[in-house]
Design a protein around this motif. Structure first.
Motif, mmCIF file in Angstrom:
data_model
loop_
_atom_site.group_PDB
_atom_site.id
_atom_site.type_symbol
_atom_site.label_atom_id
_atom_site.label_comp_id
_atom_site.label_asym_id
_atom_site.label_seq_id
_atom_site.Cartn_x
_atom_site.Cartn_y
_atom_site.Cartn_z
ATOM 1 N N UNK A 155 12.359 14.661 -8.260
ATOM 2 C CA UNK A 155 10.918 14.422 -8.275
ATOM 3 C C UNK A 155 10.482 13.641 -7.041
ATOM 4 N N UNK A 156 11.292 12.660 -6.648
ATOM 5 C CA UNK A 156 10.970 11.883 -5.448
ATOM 6 C C UNK A 156 10.935 12.791 -4.216
ATOM 7 N N UNK A 157 11.920 13.683 -4.094
ATOM 8 C CA UNK A 157 11.926 14.621 -2.970
ATOM 9 C C UNK A 157 10.642 15.433 -2.923
ATOM 10 N N UNK A 158 10.212 15.899 -4.102
ATOM 11 C CA UNK A 158 9.017 16.731 -4.169
ATOM 12 C C UNK A 158 7.778 15.951 -3.746
ATOM 13 N N UNK A 159 7.669 14.718 -4.178
ATOM 14 C CA UNK A 159 6.520 13.886 -3.805
ATOM 15 C C UNK A 159 6.495 13.658 -2.299
ATOM 16 N N UNK A 160 7.660 13.431 -1.699
ATOM 17 C CA UNK A 160 7.686 13.239 -0.248
ATOM 18 C C UNK A 160 7.311 14.517 0.494
ATOM 19 N N UNK A 161 7.672 15.668 -0.072
ATOM 20 C CA UNK A 161 7.219 16.934 0.517
ATOM 21 C C UNK A 161 5.706 17.057 0.428
ATOM 22 N N UNK A 162 5.153 16.615 -0.696
ATOM 23 C CA UNK A 162 3.687 16.614 -0.832
ATOM 24 C C UNK A 162 3.063 15.779 0.278
ATOM 25 N N UNK A 163 3.619 14.613 0.518
ATOM 26 C CA UNK A 163 3.038 13.706 1.513
ATOM 27 C C UNK A 163 3.205 14.256 2.926
ATOM 28 N N UNK A 164 4.357 14.824 3.222
ATOM 29 C CA UNK A 164 4.561 15.389 4.557
ATOM 30 C C UNK A 164 3.694 16.617 4.783
ATOM 31 N N UNK A 223 0.823 -1.204 0.000
ATOM 32 C CA UNK A 223 0.000 0.000 0.000
ATOM 33 C C UNK A 223 0.862 1.260 0.000
ATOM 34 N N UNK A 224 1.975 1.238 0.726
ATOM 35 C CA UNK A 224 2.847 2.412 0.761
ATOM 36 C C UNK A 224 3.466 2.662 -0.608
ATOM 37 N N UNK A 225 3.835 1.600 -1.310
ATOM 38 C CA UNK A 225 4.377 1.752 -2.656
ATOM 39 C C UNK A 225 3.318 2.303 -3.600
ATOM 40 N N UNK A 226 2.078 1.901 -3.413
ATOM 41 C CA UNK A 226 0.985 2.450 -4.219
ATOM 42 C C UNK A 226 0.847 3.951 -3.996
ATOM 43 N N UNK A 227 0.932 4.377 -2.739
ATOM 44 C CA UNK A 227 0.809 5.803 -2.449
ATOM 45 C C UNK A 227 1.982 6.573 -3.058
ATOM 46 N N UNK A 228 3.178 5.981 -2.992
ATOM 47 C CA UNK A 228 4.329 6.630 -3.618
ATOM 48 C C UNK A 228 4.098 6.824 -5.118
ATOM 49 N N UNK A 229 3.632 5.799 -5.784
ATOM 50 C CA UNK A 229 3.440 5.897 -7.227
ATOM 51 C C UNK A 229 2.318 6.868 -7.569
ATOM 52 N N UNK A 230 1.251 6.857 -6.807
ATOM 53 C CA UNK A 230 0.187 7.820 -7.060
ATOM 54 C C UNK A 230 0.685 9.245 -6.864
ATOM 55 N N UNK A 231 1.591 9.443 -5.892
ATOM 56 C CA UNK A 231 2.183 10.771 -5.721
ATOM 57 C C UNK A 231 3.008 11.188 -6.917
#
Length: 268
Positions: free
Chosen positions: A222-231, A107-115
């Protein structure tokens, strides 16, 4: 590189389309694999057997994905379902048996990809042609790559590419029968291994291309940006908070320091 080689069934209809599908899936999950330090030696097309969607052998020695309808091998499965199978098999890189821990990581990988897809990522070249020309043929400082990536992410957010994220329902019907039905891991069935050997005998292997330093830097930014979105949307540790790739229980926590991204060698 995250995936070293591909193998597709050369005697099935449209073999080159199968290879393109494998490469598309690999491109979509590449930032996720890079962030977690995962390597897969061989990503293979699995024989179109009706009960099996995928298998991870040796925690990344080989991942096999079924790409075709079992009753009509000339018809390919939907990309979304194949990608979800890939994420399921990647969760076996950490958790061998099926169970709550495996499914939580899935599920966490799914959320990462959706981000990633919400930011317009499609698994292929992310930057526009103007930015690509600026990066072409020379090593560019990471801060410049990061700025270009963020500019492109701002431009893409809310555009038509968002529809891919909306369509990427990573709880598709392919897995409604449960993990045990679709995944061969843990079954120990001799026929599964026999089918895997059949796929290997009929597979045509293609070496994956090396990523350029600039391409790796774009994935990192891009990964950094997605993690900022999630945080930004949820506190750390919440259901949709920061990826478990960065949590204190992560197998990579000892490498992180201030951030996993401080380790430039990690992305080479």
């Amino acid at each position: 590189m995250s995936i070293e080689a591909f193998s597709h069934l050369q005697h099935m209809p449209q073999p080159q389309e199968a290879l393109k599908l494998l490469k598309k899936v690999a491109g979509l999950v590449k930032p996720i694999m890079q962030a977690r330090g995962w390597r897969v030696r061989l990503l293979s097309e699995f024989y179109p057997e009706p009960r099996t969607l995928g298998m991870n052998t040796g925690r990344g020695v080989e991942i096999e994905l079924r790409l075709r309808m079992s009753e009509n091998p000339g018809t390919f499965l939907y990309l979304e379902g194949i990608v979800d199978t890939m994420l399921h098999e990647l969760a076996h890189m950490v958790h061998g048996p099926h169970g709550p821990e495996h499914d939580a990581l899935w599920d966490d990988l799914r959320r990462d990809l959706n981000g990633l897809t919400a930011r317009g990522f499609t698994g292929e070249g992310y930057l526009g042609s103007h930015s690509q020309r600026r990066l072409s043929g020379r090593a560019v400082p990471y801060e410049e790559v990061r700025r270009l990536t963020r500019d492109e992410a701002a431009r893409r957010r809310g555009t038509a590419s968002m529809s891919f994220s909306q369509r990427l329902d990573l709880r598709g019907s392919a897995w409604e029968g449960g993990s045990e039905l679709g995944c061969a891991n843990g079954r120990g069935a001799p026929e599964m291994m026999a089918l895997s050997r059949t796929s290997a005998r009929n597979g045509f292997r293609t070496r994956a291309e090396e990523d350029s330093p600039n391409e790796s830097a774009v994935g990192r930014a891009l990964w950094e940006l997605v993690q900022e979105d999630r945080r930004g949307r949820y506190p750390y540790g919440g259901a949709f908070g920061q990826s478990s790739a960065f949590g204190p229980s992560s197998p990579f926590a000892s490498r992180m320091g201030r951030s996993l991204f401080d380790d430039d060698d990690f992305w080479s």
